[in-house]
Design a protein around this motif. Structure first.
Motif, short mmCIF file in Angstrom:
data_model
loop_
_atom_site.label_atom_id
_atom_site.label_comp_id
_atom_site.label_asym_id
_atom_site.label_seq_id
_atom_site.Cartn_x
_atom_site.Cartn_y
_atom_site.Cartn_z
N SER A 126 17.72 21.73 3.80
CA SER A 126 17.70 20.41 3.14
C SER A 126 16.63 20.39 2.06
O SER A 126 15.60 21.05 2.16
N LEU A 127 16.90 19.62 1.01
CA LEU A 127 15.96 19.37 -0.08
C LEU A 127 15.87 17.87 -0.24
O LEU A 127 16.90 17.20 -0.41
N VAL A 128 14.64 17.32 -0.16
CA VAL A 128 14.46 15.87 -0.13
C VAL A 128 13.38 15.44 -1.11
O VAL A 128 12.33 16.07 -1.20
N GLY A 129 13.64 14.36 -1.83
CA GLY A 129 12.64 13.66 -2.63
C GLY A 129 12.36 12.33 -1.96
O GLY A 129 13.29 11.57 -1.68
N ARG A 130 11.09 12.05 -1.65
CA ARG A 130 10.75 10.84 -0.89
C ARG A 130 9.51 10.19 -1.49
O ARG A 130 8.57 10.87 -1.90
N TYR A 131 9.53 8.85 -1.52
CA TYR A 131 8.35 8.10 -1.96
C TYR A 131 7.75 7.36 -0.77
O TYR A 131 8.47 6.69 -0.03
N ASN A 132 6.44 7.53 -0.54
CA ASN A 132 5.69 6.83 0.50
C ASN A 132 4.91 5.70 -0.16
O ASN A 132 3.97 5.96 -0.91
N TRP A 133 5.30 4.48 0.14
CA TRP A 133 4.66 3.30 -0.43
C TRP A 133 3.70 2.73 0.60
O TRP A 133 4.11 2.18 1.62
N GLY A 134 2.39 2.88 0.37
CA GLY A 134 1.38 2.42 1.31
C GLY A 134 1.34 0.90 1.40
O GLY A 134 1.35 0.22 0.37
N LEU A 135 1.28 0.38 2.61
CA LEU A 135 1.27 -1.06 2.84
C LEU A 135 -0.11 -1.58 3.27
O LEU A 135 -0.36 -2.78 3.18
N THR A 136 -0.99 -0.71 3.75
CA THR A 136 -2.28 -1.16 4.25
C THR A 136 -3.42 -0.71 3.35
O THR A 136 -3.39 0.38 2.78
N ASN A 137 -4.43 -1.57 3.26
CA ASN A 137 -5.66 -1.20 2.57
C ASN A 137 -6.33 -0.10 3.38
O ASN A 137 -6.52 -0.23 4.59
N LEU A 138 -6.70 0.99 2.73
CA LEU A 138 -7.25 2.14 3.43
C LEU A 138 -8.74 2.01 3.75
O LEU A 138 -9.27 2.75 4.55
N VAL A 139 -9.41 1.05 3.10
CA VAL A 139 -10.84 0.88 3.28
C VAL A 139 -11.09 -0.19 4.35
O VAL A 139 -10.36 -1.18 4.43
N ARG A 140 -12.10 0.01 5.16
CA ARG A 140 -12.43 -0.96 6.20
C ARG A 140 -12.72 -2.33 5.59
O ARG A 140 -13.21 -2.43 4.47
N LYS A 141 -12.45 -3.39 6.33
CA LYS A 141 -12.55 -4.76 5.83
C LYS A 141 -13.93 -5.13 5.31
O LYS A 141 -14.06 -5.90 4.37
N GLU A 142 -14.97 -4.59 5.92
CA GLU A 142 -16.32 -5.00 5.54
C GLU A 142 -16.75 -4.45 4.18
O GLU A 142 -17.75 -4.90 3.62
N LEU A 143 -16.02 -3.50 3.62
CA LEU A 143 -16.35 -2.96 2.29
C LEU A 143 -15.52 -3.67 1.23
O LEU A 143 -14.40 -4.08 1.46
#
Length: 191
Positions: free
Chosen positions: A157-174
């Motif tokens: 198989s050959l696949v093209g995929r897009y991962n769309w991030g939904l969460t902020n990667l930085v902790r809330k306090e920053l």
């Protein structure tokens, strides 16, 4: 850990009713960046590798859970500063596949990522420093994946995929906000 166990339980229960189950491997290239950080971020090229399972329910529909090691991140640059953010994740996508004509398929599904490493290389004037920033990052990353691919009868198989991030990667306090944005091209093989 509880999310991982819950994911495994869900996948196992879905596969019990499948008509055909097969396993395989995949690897490929990532074109990763960040959304929501600064306007002048640049993408990086990295890789992903992992195991896949396909549970075929009908000729047209399948569920494909995966466990994938993925290197992601981005570059940030101003006149006086260069920063390279590098992350590694263990990603667990659960893709729903719809097979169209002649091996072409569409896929979509959620993905949970578990942060493995997070490093920052910073160059300002003549100073270079490497910083472990894992403590400043969230442990989990939730994404939505969309893709299109081609699968042969022999298992390739050959696949093209897009991962769309939904969460902020930085902790809330920053006071920073950015999300993963990754385009992947993968080559896979089912045994």
């Amino acid at each position: 850990m509880k999310y991982f166990l819950l994911s495994c339980l869900c996948v196992f229960s879905m596969c019990i009713k499948a008509q055909d189950v097969r396993f395989g491997l995949k690897a490929g290239v990532n074109f990763a960046n960040a959304s929501g950080y600064e306007s002048n971020t640049a993408s990086i090229t990295s890789f992903h590798i992992g195991g896949i399972m396909e549970a075929l329910y009908t000729e047209k529909w399948a569920i494909q859970p995966e466990i994938v090691y993925s290197q992601q991140g981005f570059d940030f640059e101003t006149e006086d500063l260069k920063e390279r953010y590098r992350f590694s994740y263990i990603n667990i996508p659960i893709m729903v596949k719809y097979f169209m004509n002649k091996g072409i398929f569409l896929e979509a599904g959620p993905q949970i990522g578990y942060l493995n490493t997070a490093k920052l290389k910073r160059k300002a004037n003549d100073d270079n420093e490497k910083i472990n920033i894992k403590d400043a990052m969230r442990d989990n990353d939730l994404s939505l994946n969309l893709g299109v691919g081609f699968q042969t009868n022999s298992g390739w198989s050959l696949v093209g995929r897009y991962n769309w991030g939904l969460t902020n990667l930085v902790r809330k306090e920053l006071d920073q906000n950015f999300k993963n944005s990754v385009f992947q091209i993968s080559l896979g093989y089912f045994f």
